[in-house]
Enzyme design. Structure first.
Site, PDB file in Angstrom:
ATOM      1  N   CYS B 208      11.990 -26.324  -8.643  1.00 27.72           N
ATOM      2  CA  CYS B 208      10.953 -25.341  -8.948  1.00 27.72           C
ATOM      3  C   CYS B 208      11.481 -23.918  -8.812  1.00 27.72           C
ATOM      4  O   CYS B 208      11.001 -23.012  -9.494  1.00 27.72           O
ATOM      5  CB  CYS B 208       9.727 -25.538  -8.059  1.00 27.72           C
ATOM      6  SG  CYS B 208      10.104 -25.555  -6.299  1.00 27.72           S
ATOM      7  N   HIS B 526       7.099 -24.448  -2.264  1.00 26.77           N
ATOM      8  CA  HIS B 526       7.006 -24.642  -3.709  1.00 26.77           C
ATOM      9  C   HIS B 526       6.930 -23.287  -4.398  1.00 26.77           C
ATOM     10  O   HIS B 526       6.211 -22.399  -3.954  1.00 26.77           O
ATOM     11  CB  HIS B 526       5.761 -25.472  -4.021  1.00 26.77           C
ATOM     12  CG  HIS B 526       5.669 -25.840  -5.468  1.00 26.77           C
ATOM     13  ND1 HIS B 526       6.692 -26.467  -6.140  1.00 26.77           N
ATOM     14  CD2 HIS B 526       4.677 -25.649  -6.363  1.00 26.77           C
ATOM     15  CE1 HIS B 526       6.334 -26.654  -7.396  1.00 26.77           C
ATOM     16  NE2 HIS B 526       5.115 -26.172  -7.561  1.00 26.77           N
TER      17      HIS B 526
END
Lengths: 83, 606
Positions: B208, B526
Site C-alpha cells: 500500500c 495502512h
C-alpha cells in the site's frame, strides 16, 4: 555614445528593467484609462505622449535610475579619449 | 482597392483618414511589400523596426536630430523628425510633397499620417510587419507565410537574414505509419462519469505504501503530461539490457491507468524494478511511503539518460539536482536556503541545498523544545494551542509547521558553528527558507519518530490541519531575508530571491491535489491516497476507489501532501455528468467497500 551603439544597449537594458519592475504594465494601464476617458476616436498619439510622459518619468523607480546613471558614468569615464 | 479591404476596416470599426484612402487608391499595397523587406524584428519581442546597419543612426533629413520620434516617408524614404512643439519636419515634407503623407515610425514600425498628425491603421501594413517579424522564425522564406496570407495574391520577397529554429513541416503519415496506427491503437472507452486515469492498484503484499505514492504520481500534472505525451518509453529509452528502467515502468503504469480500463491494475513490474533499485528495501515487509517516494525519484532520475556528469549524484550530495533536466527533478526539485548567523559578529553564511520534498517536524511535546528566538507567532499558526496546554493531542497546522521550519533557531551550545569572521566557533542562529519553488511541492510530515537514546520508534498520530490552497510567499527566501533586514531594498533583487519576475509564469500559489495518509501503528499500518480529479476528491485504497467529500480529506491524517502550482493545474470542467449518487456515510466516511457504480466488482483479498 550614440554612434558606438552604447545608447542602443542601454536602451535595451532600460527596457528590460522597466518591464521587470512593472513600470510598463502600470503605464499601459494609465494609457488605457486615459484613452477610455477621452474616447478612442478623439485621441492622437501626440496627446497621449504629452500627457503620459510626465507620469511615466515620475514612476521610474530610483534603483533603475541609479543603475542606468551608473552605467552611463562608467561608459563615459572608460571612453575618456573623446576627440 | 478591393471591397474586401474596406470590409476589414469596417469589421474593426475603424475609419481610415482621407489621406490613407487616397494613398491606397493610388498605390495599393505595393509599397507595404517593399517596406516588409526593410523591416526586422526589434528590441523587445513583438516589436519591429526599420533595418539599419550596426552603427548607422537614423537622422532627420532636415535638421539631423536623431532622438525623439523619426518617421520615414513611405514613398521616398525621407526621414523627418516629429517632436512638437517644434516644427515637425516630417509634416513639412508631407506639405511640400503632395501624396507623401504616409510615413513609418523608424523605431516602432507604426504607420503614421503626417497630415492628420496621428497614427493610422491598415491591415496590409500590419501583415507586412508581422511577415517581417516572423519570417526568420519560419526558418525559410516569408513566402510560406505569404501563401496563406497573400497580399493581393502576389508573393512577397523574403527578407530573411538568418535561420532560427527548425523549419516547420506539417506531418503526413506514410502508408506504413498509417497501417501501424490502425493496428496498434485502440479507441479510448468514453466513460464520462469518471475522470480519466482513475484506476485501482492491487496490493501485492503490503505494497500500500507503493500504491498510494504511485496514485499521487499518476496524477501529478506535469508528470502525467510528460508520460502521456510519450516522452519516455521502451523504444527511446537509453538503458541497455538488462532492461530495468523505472521510467519505462512508470510509462507502462501510466498507459495502464489512462487506458480507460477500470479493473484494478497490478504494478508488479514496477515493484520488481524498484526492488532492484532499492535493494535494501526489497521484500514484502511494510515500507515507508516517503522513503519509497525518494527512492523512486532517484531511480527515475538515474535512468533519465541525462549525460551531464553533474546530474549523477555524488556520495551524499546531489549538487547537480537543480540544473538536472530529468523529468522528476524538473517537477519536484526545489532549492532550500540555509542562513547561519554568528551571534557574536553578525556574519551570515548562506548555503543552498536542493531538495525534492520538504520534511516538516511536528511540534514536540513540552520538555524537549529547543530555544526559539521569536517567542510568538501570530496569524498563520492559527490552530496551535499555547505551549502550556500542549499535549500529544494538540492540533497542528501545516502553516504552523512551515513557520517552525523557517523560524530562526538558536543552535545549542554543543553545535557551535565555525564563524569565518571571528575565526572561531561561536553560537549561532540558523534560519531556513525556500529559495526556489518546484512545480510540485511535496510535504512530508515527520510522524515517525526515532529516538536514538531509547532506540525506539514511535508514531505521532497528531492531526495536522492542512489547507487546500497554499501561498508559499511568506516562506520564500526573499520574504524571510527581507523581514530579517527590516524591508530594506538594497540586497534583495528579484534574481537573488527566486521571486517570480514579471514574465515568469510561476507564482507562489499552490493547490492541493493528492494526500497520502497513514493509519494504524508504526509497524502495522495502512496507507491510503486521496486524489483531487476534476474538482472532486477520490479515495484510493489499493484496489478500491471511491468518491469522497472534501471533509473526509480534511479530517484525514496527512502524511504526505502534494501541492501543484496553481498556474499548472488546469481547471477541468466541474460538470461531470453524475449519473450515480454519491455513496457516502452520513459521517462522510466510506463504510465498508462501497464502490462508485460503474466500476466492475473488485478483486477480493489483499
Amino acid at each position: 555614445m550614440i554612434e558606438s551603439g552604447e545608447k542602443e544597449r542601454l536602451k535595451e537594458l532600460l527596457r528590460e528593467r522597466l518591464i521587470e519592475c512593472g513600470w510598463r504594465d502600470e503605464l499601459k494601464a494609465q494609457c488605457r484609462a486615459f484613452t477610455r476617458k477621452k474616447g478612442r476616436a478623439n485621441i492622437t498619439v501626440d496627446d497621449l505622449v504629452r500627457t503620459i510622459t510626465p507620469k511615466g518619468r515620475a514612476m521610474v523607480p530610483d534603483n533603475v535610475k541609479a543603475e542606468l546613471l551608473q552605467r552611463i558614468r562608467t561608459f563615459l569615464l572608460s571612453d575618456a579619449l573623446w576627440p | 482597392m478591393g471591397s474586401k479591404h474596406k470590409l476589414r476596416w469596417a469589421a474593426e470599426g475603424y475609419k481610415p483618414c482621407q489621406h490613407l484612402l487616397a494613398y491606397r487608391l493610388k498605390h495599393g499595397a505595393e509599397s507595404f511589400r517593399v517596406l516588409q523587406k526593410c523591416l526586422r524584428a526589434g528590441g523587445t519581442p513583438g516589436r519591429a523596426c526599420i533595418k539599419r546597419e550596426e552603427k548607422e543612426v537614423p537622422r532627420c533629413a532636415s535638421c539631423g536630430r536623431a532622438h525623439g520620434r523619426l518617421y520615414a516617408c513611405l514613398l521616398c524614404a525621407t526621414i523627418g523628425c516629429w517632436s512638437p512643439p517644434e516644427a515637425p519636419h516630417a509634416r513639412l515634407h508631407a506639405q511640400t510633397a503632395p501624396g507623401h503623407d504616409l510615413a513609418v515610425d523608424v523605431d516602432r514600425a507604426e504607420l503614421f499620417c503626417c497630415a492628420c498628425s496621428d497614427q493610422v491603421y491598415d491591415p496590409d501594413f500590419d501583415r507586412a510587419v508581422i511577415g517581417a517579424q516572423s519570417a526568420p522564425l519560419l526558418g525559410g522564406t516569408a513566402k510560406s507565410y505569404e501563401k496563406e496570407h497573400p497580399i493581393n495574391g502576389k508573393d512577397a520577397a523574403d527578407c530573411v537574414k538568418r535561420r532560427r529554429g527548425a523549419e516547420y513541416k506539417p506531418w503526413v503519415p506514410t502508408p506504413g505509419e498509417q497501417l501501424a496506427l490502425r493496428q496498434g491503437s485502440t479507441p479510448l472507452k468514453e466513460d464520462e462519469s469518471l475522470p480519466s486515469g482513475l484506476r485501482g492498484l492491487n496490493n501485492l503484499g503490503n505494497t500500500c505504501f507503493m500504491n498510494s505514492v504511485l496514485q499521487a504520481l499518476l496524477h501529478t500534472p506535469p508528470l502525467r503530461n510528460y508520460f502521456l505525451s510519450d516522452r519516455h518509453n521502451r523504444a527511446i529509452c537509453q538503458r541497455r539490457a538488462p532492461h530495468l528502467c523505472l521510467g519505462c515502468d512508470m510509462d507502462t503504469i501510466f498507459s495502464a491507468a489512462f487506458s480507460g480500463e477500470r479493473t484494478p491494475y497490478s504494478p508488479a513490474q514496477f515493484l520488481y524494478s524498484w526492488w532492484r533499485h532499492a535493494a535494501n528495501l526489497a521484500g514484502y515487509e511494510q515500507q515507508d511511503a516517503h522513503e519509497f517516494f525518494i527512492s523512486t525519484v532517484d531511480g527515475i532520475h538515474a535512468n533519465s539518460g541525462t549525460t551531464s556528469p553533474r546530474a549523477r549524484h555524488s556520495q551524499g550530495g546531489r549538487a547537480g539536482d537543480v540544473d538536472c533536466r530529468c523529468i522528476v527533478h524538473r517537477v519536484f526539485s526545489g532549492l532550500l536556503r540555509s542562513d547561519v548567523t554568528c551571534t557574536v559578529c553578525g556574519f551570515t553564511s548562506t548555503t543552498y541545498d536542493p531538495c525534492v520534498d520538504i520534511s516538516l517536524d511536528l511540534e514536540p511535546d513540552i520538555g524537549t523544545e529547543k530555544l526559539f528566538v521569536d517567542p510568538v507567532l501570530n496569524g498563520e499558526s492559527g490552530g496551535r494551542s499555547s505551549r502550556a496546554a500542549s499535549s500529544a493531542f494538540s492540533a497542528s497546522t501545516l502553516l504552523g509547521c512551515l513557520d517552525r521550519f523557517t523560524r530562526p533557531e538558536r543552535l545549542g551550545a554543543n553545535e557551535k558553528f565555525f564563524c569565518q569572521r571571528c575565526q572561531t566557533r561561536q553560537e549561532s542562529i540558523k534560519q531556513m527558507s525556500v529559495r526556489k519553488l518546484p512545480l510540485v511541492l511535496c510535504f512530508h510530515i515527520k510522524r515517525f519518530e526515532h529516538s536514538s537514546t531509547r532506540n525506539t520508534s514511535r508514531k505521532v498520530d497528531r492531526y495536522v490541519q492542512f489547507p487546500f490552497f497554499l501561498d508559499m510567499l511568506p516562506y520564500l527566501s526573499s520574504s524571510i531575508v527581507r523581514s530579517r533586514h527590516g524591508n530594506r531594498l538594497l540586497s534583495v533583487d528579484s534574481e537573488e530571491t527566486g521571486l517570480p519576475s514579471m514574465h515568469s509564469p510561476f507564482s507562489s500559489e499552490f493547490e492541493l491535489f493528492a494526500v497520502v495518509t497513514h493509519s494504524g501503528k508504526l509497524d502495522s499500518g495502512h496507507y491510503v491516497c486521496f486524489l483531487r480529479l476534476s474538482g472532486r476528491w477520490y479515495k484510493c485504497d489499493d484496489a478500491w476507489v471511491t468518491r469522497v467529500s472534501e471533509d473526509v480529506v480534511r479530517a484525514s491524517q496527512g502524511y504526505m501532501l502534494y501541492y501543484v502550482q496553481k498556474t499548472l493545474s488546469y481547471k477541468a470542467s466541474d460538470l461531470l455528468p453524475s449519473s450515480t449518487p454519491d455513496i457516502l456515510d452520513k459521517n462522510g466516511k466510506h463504510g465498508g467497500y462501497s464502490c462508485v457504480s460503474g466500476l466492475p466488482s473488485m478483486v477480493n483479498g489483499v
